[in-house]
Write an enzyme that holds these catalytic residues in place. Structure first.
Site, PDB file in Angstrom:
ATOM      1  N   SER A  16       0.809  -1.227   0.000  1.00  0.00           N
ATOM      2  CA  SER A  16       0.000   0.000   0.000  1.00  0.00           C
ATOM      3  C   SER A  16       0.842   1.276   0.000  1.00  0.00           C
ATOM      4  CB  SER A  16      -0.977  -0.007   1.173  1.00  0.00           C
ATOM      5  OG  SER A  16      -1.862  -1.087   1.020  1.00  0.00           O
TER       6      SER A  16
ATOM      7  N   LYS B 189      -8.816  -6.236  11.101  1.00  0.00           N
ATOM      8  CA  LYS B 189      -9.989  -5.833  10.314  1.00  0.00           C
ATOM      9  C   LYS B 189     -11.339  -6.050  11.019  1.00  0.00           C
ATOM     10  CE  LYS B 189      -8.396  -6.242   5.531  1.00  0.00           C
ATOM     11  NZ  LYS B 189      -8.705  -6.839   4.232  1.00  0.00           N
TER      12      LYS B 189
ATOM     13  N   ASP C  27     -12.906  -3.439   0.375  1.00  0.00           N
ATOM     14  CA  ASP C  27     -12.530  -4.689  -0.302  1.00  0.00           C
ATOM     15  C   ASP C  27     -13.638  -5.137  -1.267  1.00  0.00           C
ATOM     16  OD1 ASP C  27      -9.979  -5.119   0.782  1.00  0.00           O
ATOM     17  OD2 ASP C  27     -10.800  -6.057   2.579  1.00  0.00           O
TER      18      ASP C  27
ATOM     19  N   ALA D 187     -11.621 -12.854   2.951  1.00  0.00           N
ATOM     20  CA  ALA D 187     -11.759 -12.416   1.556  1.00  0.00           C
ATOM     21  C   ALA D 187     -13.094 -12.885   0.981  1.00  0.00           C
ATOM     22  CB  ALA D 187     -10.595 -12.947   0.723  1.00  0.00           C
TER      23      ALA D 187
HETATM   24  P1  NAP Z   1      -8.480 -16.518   5.777  1.00  0.00           P
HETATM   25  O1  NAP Z   1      -9.557 -15.719   6.407  1.00  0.00           O
HETATM   26  O2  NAP Z   1      -7.415 -17.113   6.627  1.00  0.00           O
HETATM   27  O3  NAP Z   1      -9.196 -17.724   4.956  1.00  0.00           O
HETATM   28  C1  NAP Z   1      -8.425 -18.662   4.273  1.00  0.00           C
HETATM   29  C2  NAP Z   1      -9.313 -19.531   3.379  1.00  0.00           C
HETATM   30  O4  NAP Z   1      -8.458 -20.383   2.594  1.00  0.00           O
HETATM   31  C3  NAP Z   1     -10.257 -20.442   4.133  1.00  0.00           C
HETATM   32  O5  NAP Z   1     -11.433 -20.610   3.398  1.00  0.00           O
HETATM   33  C4  NAP Z   1      -9.457 -21.751   4.180  1.00  0.00           C
HETATM   34  O6  NAP Z   1     -10.259 -22.900   4.319  1.00  0.00           O
HETATM   35  C5  NAP Z   1      -8.844 -21.747   2.806  1.00  0.00           C
HETATM   36  N1  NAP Z   1      -7.657 -22.597   2.714  1.00  0.00           N
HETATM   37  C6  NAP Z   1      -6.426 -22.356   3.235  1.00  0.00           C
HETATM   38  N2  NAP Z   1      -5.590 -23.376   2.919  1.00  0.00           N
HETATM   39  C7  NAP Z   1      -6.310 -24.260   2.180  1.00  0.00           C
HETATM   40  C8  NAP Z   1      -5.990 -25.490   1.553  1.00  0.00           C
HETATM   41  N3  NAP Z   1      -4.766 -26.015   1.622  1.00  0.00           N
HETATM   42  N4  NAP Z   1      -6.971 -26.104   0.858  1.00  0.00           N
HETATM   43  C9  NAP Z   1      -8.209 -25.563   0.773  1.00  0.00           C
HETATM   44  N5  NAP Z   1      -8.573 -24.410   1.343  1.00  0.00           N
HETATM   45  C10 NAP Z   1      -7.623 -23.753   2.045  1.00  0.00           C
HETATM   46  O7  NAP Z   1      -7.719 -15.690   4.661  1.00  0.00           O
HETATM   47  P2  NAP Z   1      -8.294 -14.465   3.788  1.00  0.00           P
HETATM   48  O8  NAP Z   1      -8.076 -13.208   4.515  1.00  0.00           O
HETATM   49  O9  NAP Z   1      -9.670 -14.812   3.342  1.00  0.00           O
HETATM   50  O10 NAP Z   1      -7.256 -14.452   2.552  1.00  0.00           O
HETATM   51  C11 NAP Z   1      -7.288 -15.470   1.568  1.00  0.00           C
HETATM   52  C12 NAP Z   1      -6.400 -15.065   0.401  1.00  0.00           C
HETATM   53  O11 NAP Z   1      -6.919 -13.884  -0.198  1.00  0.00           O
HETATM   54  C13 NAP Z   1      -4.950 -14.713   0.793  1.00  0.00           C
HETATM   55  O12 NAP Z   1      -4.090 -15.266  -0.167  1.00  0.00           O
HETATM   56  C14 NAP Z   1      -4.921 -13.202   0.739  1.00  0.00           C
HETATM   57  O13 NAP Z   1      -3.618 -12.703   0.411  1.00  0.00           O
HETATM   58  C15 NAP Z   1      -5.887 -12.940  -0.401  1.00  0.00           C
HETATM   59  N6  NAP Z   1      -6.500 -11.601  -0.375  1.00  0.00           N
HETATM   60  C16 NAP Z   1      -6.390 -10.818  -1.483  1.00  0.00           C
HETATM   61  C17 NAP Z   1      -6.978  -9.576  -1.513  1.00  0.00           C
HETATM   62  C18 NAP Z   1      -6.852  -8.697  -2.733  1.00  0.00           C
HETATM   63  O14 NAP Z   1      -7.065  -7.487  -2.616  1.00  0.00           O
HETATM   64  N7  NAP Z   1      -6.558  -9.254  -3.905  1.00  0.00           N
HETATM   65  C19 NAP Z   1      -7.691  -9.114  -0.387  1.00  0.00           C
HETATM   66  C20 NAP Z   1      -7.809  -9.937   0.717  1.00  0.00           C
HETATM   67  C21 NAP Z   1      -7.199 -11.188   0.725  1.00  0.00           C
HETATM   68  P3  NAP Z   1     -10.629 -23.475   5.782  1.00  0.00           P
HETATM   69  O15 NAP Z   1     -11.802 -22.670   6.236  1.00  0.00           O
HETATM   70  O16 NAP Z   1     -10.942 -24.903   5.553  1.00  0.00           O
HETATM   71  O17 NAP Z   1      -9.426 -23.288   6.667  1.00  0.00           O
END
Ligand code: NAP
Length: 286
Positions: free
Chosen positions: A22, A69, A105, A137
């Site tokens: 950012s 957040k 977001d 996300a």
């Molecule tokens: P989070 O709240 O920790 O959620 C992670 C998610 O991924 C959960 O649904 C989890 O499933 C799943 N997961 C993790 N490892 C897995 C695996 N090996 N197999 C299947 N499912 C798996 O994380 P988040 O904040 O949502 O972020 C997720 C991703 O989005 C990250 O890579 C982050 O960098 C990206 N992101 C991008 C933006 C953007 O602006 N582009 C914004 C926000 C986030 P379970 O529930 O089963 O654990």
């Protein structure tokens, strides 16, 4: 009284926050707009103590990242409806008696889809969407797709988390291990919101079998490193339209800039700053 005398102050708070992109994106935006503003990355651990200090020393706007957040909401004087529905705030603006919070977001998701595919509201209305994942996300993605009038199905490795999300956003759930049974084109829009495919984390995997893709399907990944995740490559190979995770990151920042400053953000300059940091410097390609 303490006030910055030469530049207006903005920043991102989180822990850890040293790798945040950012500052690069926002400082480039300030520079090309000729604004005397500065954006800093700050490690913050104690919201109750630190938010009033940041207001007192003159910060006008803050981005909020992991792990604050959700918990930050209790320290704000006002939170908009969208952030309430998502249950998370990623942007603060200083107001007379404290901090006001919003979530940009979900705006990032809407703008990413609109700018890459179609800005015609009718195009999206009634489309069938699959959201894979049920973390933070996914909540922003579900809110965005709902606002666009899509009919959502959720799938997540941990079924109970998908059920919770489905209750909050009135969607269907399908078991994670059943995705391979669905025929190509079952869903018009598929959004990958898990961490799978991210550089350094299951980079060679996708949680979505490529058999669900077909020409006409729109595939969006929220992961932005690498640019071409296994999920997006599989989608492209089967003729789907792809939307990169970088676009969500970019447009959530664009919405923050415009809320804080009240002027249009320099979108192309901000995209270029992110691309240089993510795909030129660290990967040697674009
Ligand atoms: P989070 O709240 O920790 O959620 C992670 C998610 O991924 C959960 O649904 C989890 O499933 C799943 N997961 C993790 N490892 C897995 C695996 N090996 N197999 C299947 N499912 C798996 O994380 P988040 O904040 O949502 O972020 C997720 C991703 O989005 C990250 O890579 C982050 O960098 C990206 N992101 C991008 C933006 C953007 O602006 N582009 C914004 C926000 C986030 P379970 O529930 O089963 O654990």
């Amino acid at each position: 009284m303490i006030r910055p005398a030469q530049e207006r102050l903005f920043g991102v708070i989180g822990y850890p926050v040293g790798h945040s992109l950012s500052p690069l994106m926002m400082n480039r935006a300030f520079e090309v707009c000729g604004l005397k503003c500065r954006y800093l990355a700050m490690e913050v651990t104690d919201l109750k103590e630190d938010l009033p200090i940041l207001a007192r020393v003159g910060f006008e706007g803050l981005s909020v990242t992991v792990p604050h957040k959700e918990r930050i909401i209790e320290f704000l004087v006002k939170v908009d409806q969208e952030a309430e529905a998502i249950g998370a705030v990623n942007t603060l603006k200083r107001c007379e008696n404290g901090w006001e919070g919003r979530n940009t977001d979900w705006i990032g998701v809407v703008k990413a889809l609109e700018s890459a595919v179609s800005s015609d509201k009718n195009f999206w209305f009634g489309k069938k969407a699959l959201v894979v994942g049920a973390g933070g996300a996914a909540r922003a993605v579900c809110h965005a797709l709902k606002k666009m009038g899509m009919v959502i199905t959720i799938s997540n490795r941990t079924y109970e988390k998908a059920e919770t999300l489905s209750r909050d956003f009135s969607c269907d759930v399908v078991p994670f291990d059943s995705l391979g049974n669905f025929s190509p084109g079952t869903w018009d829009v598929i959004v990958q919101t898990t961490s799978v495919g991210m550089k350094g984390y299951a980079e060679t995997s996708s949680p979505v079998p490529p058999t669900v893709f077909a020409p006409g399907v729109i595939a969006m990944d929220v992961v932005y490193t690498p640019r071409w995740t296994v999920f997006l490559s599989g989608a492209k190979e089967r003729g789907a339209t792809v939307v990169f995770g970088l676009e969500m990151l970019l447009y959530q920042g664009v919405a923050q800039f415009e809320w804080w400053l009240g002027v249009p953000a320099p979108v192309e300059a901000m995209r270029k700053a992110l691309e240089e940091a993510l795909y030129v410097n660290s990967e040697g390609k674009r």
